[in-house]
Write an enzyme that holds these catalytic residues in place. Structure first.
Site, mmCIF file in Angstrom:
data_model
loop_
_atom_site.group_PDB
_atom_site.id
_atom_site.type_symbol
_atom_site.label_atom_id
_atom_site.label_comp_id
_atom_site.label_asym_id
_atom_site.label_seq_id
_atom_site.Cartn_x
_atom_site.Cartn_y
_atom_site.Cartn_z
ATOM 1 N N TYR A 70 -35.203 -3.001 -53.249
ATOM 2 C CA TYR A 70 -35.609 -1.418 -52.522
ATOM 3 C C TYR A 70 -36.825 -2.117 -51.905
ATOM 4 C CZ TYR A 70 -35.640 3.026 -49.916
ATOM 5 O OH TYR A 70 -35.850 4.005 -49.024
ATOM 6 N N PHE A 122 -30.465 -3.730 -20.377
ATOM 7 C CA PHE A 122 -29.560 -4.287 -21.082
ATOM 8 C C PHE A 122 -28.681 -2.768 -20.667
ATOM 9 C CE2 PHE A 122 -26.742 -4.582 -24.532
ATOM 10 C CZ PHE A 122 -25.533 -5.741 -24.113
ATOM 11 N N ASP A 123 -27.456 -2.799 -21.318
ATOM 12 C CA ASP A 123 -26.775 -1.552 -21.093
ATOM 13 C C ASP A 123 -27.357 -0.470 -22.379
ATOM 14 O OD1 ASP A 123 -25.451 -2.721 -23.148
ATOM 15 O OD2 ASP A 123 -23.789 -2.409 -22.884
ATOM 16 N N ASP A 213 -37.678 -8.278 -24.361
ATOM 17 C CA ASP A 213 -36.166 -7.782 -25.225
ATOM 18 C C ASP A 213 -36.200 -9.451 -25.289
ATOM 19 O OD1 ASP A 213 -33.861 -7.554 -25.731
ATOM 20 O OD2 ASP A 213 -33.093 -5.999 -24.289
ATOM 21 N N ALA A 215 -33.279 -11.214 -27.463
ATOM 22 C CA ALA A 215 -32.524 -11.349 -27.705
ATOM 23 C C ALA A 215 -32.122 -12.446 -28.023
ATOM 24 C CB ALA A 215 -31.393 -10.437 -27.086
ATOM 25 N N LYS A 256 -28.187 -12.104 -31.465
ATOM 26 C CA LYS A 256 -27.857 -13.707 -30.206
ATOM 27 C C LYS A 256 -28.298 -15.339 -31.513
ATOM 28 C CE LYS A 256 -27.068 -9.563 -28.308
ATOM 29 N NZ LYS A 256 -27.046 -8.278 -27.595
ATOM 30 N N HIS A 448 -18.101 1.838 -19.860
ATOM 31 C CA HIS A 448 -17.460 0.496 -19.671
ATOM 32 C C HIS A 448 -16.749 1.153 -21.130
ATOM 33 C CE1 HIS A 448 -21.308 -0.537 -20.887
ATOM 34 N NE2 HIS A 448 -21.244 -1.424 -21.329
HETATM 35 C C1 PLP Z 1 -27.290 -7.355 -27.356
HETATM 36 C C2 PLP Z 1 -27.906 -7.485 -26.799
HETATM 37 C C3 PLP Z 1 -29.277 -5.577 -27.198
HETATM 38 C C4 PLP Z 1 -28.906 -4.282 -28.057
HETATM 39 O O1 PLP Z 1 -28.745 -5.690 -28.986
HETATM 40 P P1 PLP Z 1 -27.985 -4.989 -30.581
HETATM 41 O O2 PLP Z 1 -28.019 -6.444 -31.454
HETATM 42 O O3 PLP Z 1 -26.089 -5.643 -29.846
HETATM 43 O O4 PLP Z 1 -27.637 -3.997 -30.737
HETATM 44 C C5 PLP Z 1 -30.246 -5.178 -26.102
HETATM 45 N N1 PLP Z 1 -30.771 -6.299 -25.290
HETATM 46 C C6 PLP Z 1 -30.380 -7.226 -24.835
HETATM 47 C C7 PLP Z 1 -30.894 -7.929 -24.000
HETATM 48 C C8 PLP Z 1 -28.889 -7.866 -25.342
HETATM 49 O O5 PLP Z 1 -28.762 -8.908 -25.116
#
Ligand code: PLP
Length: 458
Positions: A70, A122-123, A213, A215, A256, A448
């Site tokens: 844990y 991002f969304d 951000d 990713a 990603k 969407h």
């Molecule tokens: C995918 C993504 C997120 C969110 O990440 P999740 O792991 O899908 O929750 C945030 N910002 C960007 C640019 C992304 O491509």
């Protein structure tokens, strides 16, 4: 010399082959919402590159040896070591995915009424800002408005507007600046190091926290080594380290560039912000050494973060996308130029001029790719970004009608991508037979994912 993937395929998964009648049935049963089509009815799935990459034998070996303690598990320390080598953030918290990182960090940093500035949110990032009663404001650079131009860094934030906002009447309300690398909502375009340096300078001058951000930090780093003068001699790892070093912290989905089915992390410099985020994390995600991630995923992520920065891997992945871009262009379909790495963004508005924005050309093309070839992808046009009235009529269209073909990491061969280009070429031969669509149901937030549509026969 042609580049090739620095791996061979050792475990494979069958893909479904369907008939056109089966696909028509599946799509209509899903009310023309790609998110409601079962994966068992999809032949080539280009809906997202998130959590869909193939894992390596080394990742699975590490996962098998994961330590499930844990607190303070070995898996956590292995994860920390890799992230520490990359980011130099003193405070690092694993979380189960990127949007959880957003929720934990933003709810700690932002207060209702504040503004989050970004090259493009991002969304889920936008949703997490708005759920806090804040405004998510996108400031993409002017070059991004010309889809056909070959400008190398169309993912940049507009520095003049950023400075004008920080120094203007709204300046006091800006709670954070968040730069998405690469700019997923903005055509998958990279952000230059020069832009990140300038953002850092402005954020320091106006005392606003600057987060990444991150990713697709590795793909952004690769494109910097390819396109930005002064960075050619650096490795993608060195560029990524420099990018992380410029920011006060980051949120990073590891689905990603972590090449993992699940995972993310938050990195922070500020000890007070870290303390407050940690309380939130423990209450809602998990203890600070696992944060909602299973130990085997911590291991997959640690190994994935090593593999993703290998130049041979990034070179071959970029070449794969470039190859698809060439085939698509040869078929007479325009894309957002120049091609990035994780996806191609097709200019559906131009391919289907007989469909006005209110008939959703991007969605029409996405549906057609599915009907004709079992290919699943996502609309990024008026359906996603437009504004609607209460009867679901389009009030304000999106600036562009795009379709995103996201390319999962290490998953499809060039033959699969050539098949996609063939299906697209067939559609492009007789584009006028592609029907348009109308919305019959649309929720207000994250529309969407939950839309229902009907086809209007051509
Ligand atoms: C995918 C993504 C997120 C969110 O990440 P999740 O792991 O899908 O929750 C945030 N910002 C960007 C640019 C992304 O491509």
């Amino acid at each position: 010399m042609k580049s090739f993937p620095p791996y061979r395929i050792q475990v494979v998964k069958e893909i479904p082959i369907t008939t056109r009648a089966e696909r028509a049935e599946a799509l209509s049963a899903a009310a023309y919402n790609m998110f409601d089509v079962p994966a068992a009815k999809v032949t080539i799935d280009l809906l997202t590159d998130s959590g869909t990459g193939a894992v390596s034998a080394a990742q699975e070996a590490a996962a098998a040896a994961a330590d499930r303690s844990y607190a303070g598990s070995d898996s956590y320390y292995r994860f920390r070591q890799v992230v520490d080598e990359l980011t130099s953030y003193p405070h690092v918290f694993p979380v189960h995915q990127g949007r959880a990182a957003e929720r934990v960090l933003f709810s700690t940093v932002l207060r209702a009424g504040q503004i989050s500035l970004s090259n493009t949110h991002f969304d889920t990032t936008r949703a997490n800002v708005e759920l806090l009663g804040c405004e998510a404001r996108d400031l993409p650079c002017a070059e991004a408005r010309d889809l056909d131009s070959a400008e190398p860094f169309k993912g940049n934030i507009d520095l003049d507007t950023l400075e004008a906002t920080l120094s203007g009447p709204d300046g006091q309300r800006v709670g954070q600046v968040l730069i998405t690398i690469t700019n997923n909502g903005g055509g998958g375009q990279p952000v230059s190091m020069a832009n990140l340096h300038a953002v850092r300078e402005l954020c320091q001058r106006y005392q606003v926290p600057f987060f990444l951000d991150a990713a697709r930090f590795a793909e952004n780093a690769w494109l910097v080594t390819e396109r930005e003068p002064g960075y050619r001699h650096l490795s993608p790892r060195e560029v990524a380290q420099q990018a992380f070093a410029l920011a006060d912290g980051c949120v990073a989905s590891l689905k990603k560039d972590g090449i993992s089915p699940m995972g993310a992390f938050i990195g922070l410099r500020d000890p007070d912000l870290a303390k407050r985020s940690e309380v939130n994390l423990i209450a809602t995600e998990g203890f600070r050494t696992y944060g909602g991630m299973a130990s085997h995923d911590l291991e997959r992520v640690a190994q994935g973060l090593r593999e993703v920065l290998e130049p041979d891997y990034l070179r071959s992945r970029a070449a794969e996308t470039a190859h698809l871009a060439q085939l698509v262009n040869a078929a007479g379909v325009d894309i957002v130029q120049p091609a990035g790495i994780h996806a191609l963004y097709l200019n559906a508005g131009r391919l289907l001029p007989h469909i006005p924005p209110s008939g959703f050309p991007g969605h029409a093309l996405a549906c057609q790719l599915y009907l004709e070839g079992g290919i699943r992808c996502a609309e990024l046009g008026s359906l996603y970004l437009g504004t609607f009235d209460a009867e679901h009529n389009l009030l304000q269209p999106a600036p562009f009608e795009l379709v995103r073909l996201a390319i999962p990491r290490r998953t499809y061969t060039l033959a699969h991508l050539e098949y996609v280009a063939d299906v697209l070429a067939d559609i492009a031969k007789n584009p006028e037979r592609v029907p348009s669509y109308r919305v019959v149901h649309a929720p207000p937030l994250l529309r969407h994912f939950n839309l229902k549509l009907a086809q209007i026969p051509a």
